[in-house]
Design a protein around this motif. Sequence first.
Motif, short mmCIF file in Angstrom:
data_model
loop_
_atom_site.label_atom_id
_atom_site.label_comp_id
_atom_site.label_asym_id
_atom_site.label_seq_id
_atom_site.Cartn_x
_atom_site.Cartn_y
_atom_site.Cartn_z
N LYS A 41 -39.50 7.11 -45.39
CA LYS A 41 -40.11 7.22 -44.41
C LYS A 41 -40.79 8.85 -44.20
O LYS A 41 -41.92 8.77 -43.45
N SER A 42 -40.46 9.69 -45.03
CA SER A 42 -40.74 10.97 -44.89
C SER A 42 -41.93 11.40 -45.70
O SER A 42 -42.64 12.31 -45.88
N PHE A 43 -42.13 10.37 -46.73
CA PHE A 43 -43.17 10.32 -47.73
C PHE A 43 -44.55 10.41 -47.25
O PHE A 43 -44.84 9.52 -46.21
N ARG A 44 -45.81 10.68 -47.61
CA ARG A 44 -47.12 10.54 -47.29
C ARG A 44 -47.54 9.56 -48.45
O ARG A 44 -47.28 9.59 -49.50
N ASN A 46 -50.89 7.14 -50.03
CA ASN A 46 -52.42 7.14 -50.12
C ASN A 46 -52.49 5.76 -50.64
O ASN A 46 -52.20 5.36 -51.75
#
Length: 72
Positions: A41-44, A46
């Motif tokens: 959940k804390s990742f970004r 693309n």
Amino acid sequence: MKSIKEDKSIPVYGDGKNIREWMHVEDACRAIFKILLSKNKSFRFNIGSDLRYKNTYIAKKIFQIILYQKIK
């Protein structure tokens, strides 16, 4: 679509040479759903398709599809 059916020009932003990345909406939704179910959940993330086309190319393709349907 109305412009094409009436043989009018299609408005294209600027000179139409801008390149955009295109993605099918179902593919985008599937990717978003996977991210929502992910434990990261804390990742970004693309999300992309690597399918990049000029606006004029897309406008011509749309015109060809509609013209083909008009002929049928």
